[in-house]
Design an enzyme around this catalytic site. Structure first.
Site, short mmCIF file in Angstrom:
data_model
loop_
_atom_site.label_atom_id
_atom_site.label_comp_id
_atom_site.label_asym_id
_atom_site.label_seq_id
_atom_site.Cartn_x
_atom_site.Cartn_y
_atom_site.Cartn_z
N LYS A 71 -17.91 -5.77 8.18
CA LYS A 71 -16.67 -6.53 8.32
C LYS A 71 -16.23 -6.55 9.79
O LYS A 71 -16.57 -5.65 10.54
CB LYS A 71 -15.57 -5.89 7.47
CG LYS A 71 -15.63 -6.31 6.02
CD LYS A 71 -14.30 -6.04 5.32
CE LYS A 71 -14.31 -6.51 3.88
NZ LYS A 71 -13.07 -6.16 3.18
N SER A 80 -3.02 -7.66 3.04
CA SER A 80 -3.25 -7.55 4.49
C SER A 80 -3.62 -8.91 5.06
O SER A 80 -3.19 -9.26 6.16
CB SER A 80 -4.38 -6.55 4.76
OG SER A 80 -4.06 -5.29 4.25
N ARG A 86 -2.16 -6.11 -8.39
CA ARG A 86 -1.05 -7.01 -8.09
C ARG A 86 -0.93 -8.11 -9.14
O ARG A 86 0.04 -8.21 -9.86
CB ARG A 86 -1.25 -7.65 -6.71
CG ARG A 86 -1.05 -6.68 -5.56
CD ARG A 86 -1.58 -7.26 -4.28
NE ARG A 86 -2.98 -7.61 -4.43
CZ ARG A 86 -3.76 -8.02 -3.43
NH1 ARG A 86 -3.27 -8.17 -2.24
NH2 ARG A 86 -5.04 -8.28 -3.63
N HIS A 124 0.84 -1.21 0.00
CA HIS A 124 0.00 0.00 0.00
C HIS A 124 0.88 1.26 0.00
O HIS A 124 0.60 2.22 -0.73
CB HIS A 124 -0.87 0.05 1.26
CG HIS A 124 -1.92 -1.01 1.36
ND1 HIS A 124 -2.08 -1.80 2.46
CD2 HIS A 124 -2.89 -1.40 0.48
CE1 HIS A 124 -3.12 -2.62 2.28
NE2 HIS A 124 -3.61 -2.41 1.07
O1 PNS Z 1 -8.97 -2.69 0.41
P1 PNS Z 1 -10.20 -3.23 -0.24
O2 PNS Z 1 -11.04 -3.99 0.77
O3 PNS Z 1 -9.90 -4.04 -1.47
O4 PNS Z 1 -11.07 -1.96 -0.73
C1 PNS Z 1 -12.32 -2.11 -1.35
C2 PNS Z 1 -13.04 -0.75 -1.45
C3 PNS Z 1 -13.15 -0.10 -0.08
C4 PNS Z 1 -12.27 0.17 -2.37
C5 PNS Z 1 -14.45 -1.01 -2.06
O5 PNS Z 1 -15.08 -2.03 -1.35
C6 PNS Z 1 -15.33 0.23 -2.05
O6 PNS Z 1 -15.09 1.17 -2.76
N1 PNS Z 1 -16.35 0.20 -1.17
C7 PNS Z 1 -17.26 1.31 -0.97
C8 PNS Z 1 -18.64 1.01 -1.54
C9 PNS Z 1 -18.70 1.36 -3.02
O7 PNS Z 1 -18.38 2.44 -3.42
N2 PNS Z 1 -19.16 0.39 -3.83
C10 PNS Z 1 -19.28 0.60 -5.27
C11 PNS Z 1 -18.04 0.17 -6.01
S1 PNS Z 1 -17.96 -1.58 -6.12
#
Ligand code: PNS
Length: 181
Positions: A41, A128, A90, A17
Site C-alpha cells: 500500500k 480514513s 459500520r 476508530h
Molecule cells: O483498516 P483495514 O485496512 O480495514 O484493516 C485490514 C486488516 C489489516 C485487519 C487486514 O487486512 C489484515 O488482517 N491483514 C493482515 C493479513 C491477514 O491476516 N490476512 C488474513 C485475513 S483476511
C-alpha cells in the site's frame, strides 16, 4: 478477561476508530491497537507517524497498547497471547468483507475469536479514506479526527501543493486549506 488485538491500517486514525478502542478497553483486559506494515500500500502516513498519532489519541486510556505488525494478524495475535480480534462494523457493506476475514482467521487459528462492535451511529459514515478525500479537496475534517491528526493531514496536503510528498500522485489537485483552528 481477554487480550484483544484491534488490527488495521489507521491511515489515519479517526474518531470512529477511537470510539471502538475506548469501548474495547472497557470489555477487555488490554486492547492492542496494531498497525499493519503493508508494503503493497502507499499510505499517506508512515507506520511510525500512524503509531505516534494513535499513541497521542489513546493517551487517556490505561489499558491500551499501540504496536505494529507484519504478516498474518492471527500469527501476531498468537505472539501477543491475545484471544480476540476486535473489528468495528459500520454499515451492511462492511459485513461481507469482515465476515470473510473472520472466517479466514477462524480457519487459520480456531482458538482466536473475532468480536465485532457496531460503530456508534455518529461515525457510521466515517472512514480514513473519506477523511483524506475531504481534506484533499479543502474541506474541514475537524469533526472526524482528533485535532493533532487534522493538523498532520493539513500539513501533508500543504506539502503536496508544493510537490514534496512522494506518496501522493503528482496530479493531486491544489487545495485551499482551511485554517486548522
Ligand atoms: O483498516 P483495514 O485496512 O480495514 O484493516 C485490514 C486488516 C489489516 C485487519 C487486514 O487486512 C489484515 O488482517 N491483514 C493482515 C493479513 C491477514 O491476516 N490476512 C488474513 C485475513 S483476511
Amino acid at each position: 478477561m481477554a487480550i484483544a488485538i484491534y488490527p488495521g491500517s489507521f491511515d489515519p486514525i479517526t474518531l470512529g476508530h477511537i470510539d471502538i478502542i475506548e469501548r474495547g478497553c472497557k470489555l477487555f483486559e488490554k486492547t492492542i491497537v496494531a498497525v499493519l506494515r503493508n508494503p503493497n500500500k502507499s499510505p499517506l502516513f508512515t507506520v511510525e507517524e500512524r503509531l505516534q498519532q494513535i499513541r497521542i489519541s489513546t493517551a487517556h486510556l490505561s489499558n491500551v497498547e499501540v504496536d505494529s505488525f507484519e504478516g498474518l494478524t492471527v500469527n501476531y495475535a498468537r505472539i501477543r497471547s491475545a484471544q480476540v480480534l476486535l473489528r468495528g462494523l459500520r454499515v451492511l457493506s462492511d459485513f461481507e468483507m469482515e465476515l470473510q476475514m473472520a472466517h479466514t482467521n477462524k480457519t487459520l487459528a480456531a482458538e482466536i475469536e473475532t468480536v465485532f462492535l457496531a460503530t456508534s451511529k455518529e461515525y457510521s459514515f466515517l472512514s480514513s479514506s473519506v477523511v483524506k478525500e475531504i481534506a484533499r479537496f479543502g474541506g474541514s475534517i475537524d469533526h472526524f479526527v482528533p485535532q493533532h491528526v487534522a493538523l498532520d493531514i493539513y500539513k501533508c496536503y500543504a506539502k503536496t501543493q508544493h510537490g514534496q510528498n512522494p506518496t501522493l500522485p503528482e496530479t493531486a489537485p491544489r487545495v485551499n486549506l482551511p485554517h486548522p483552528n
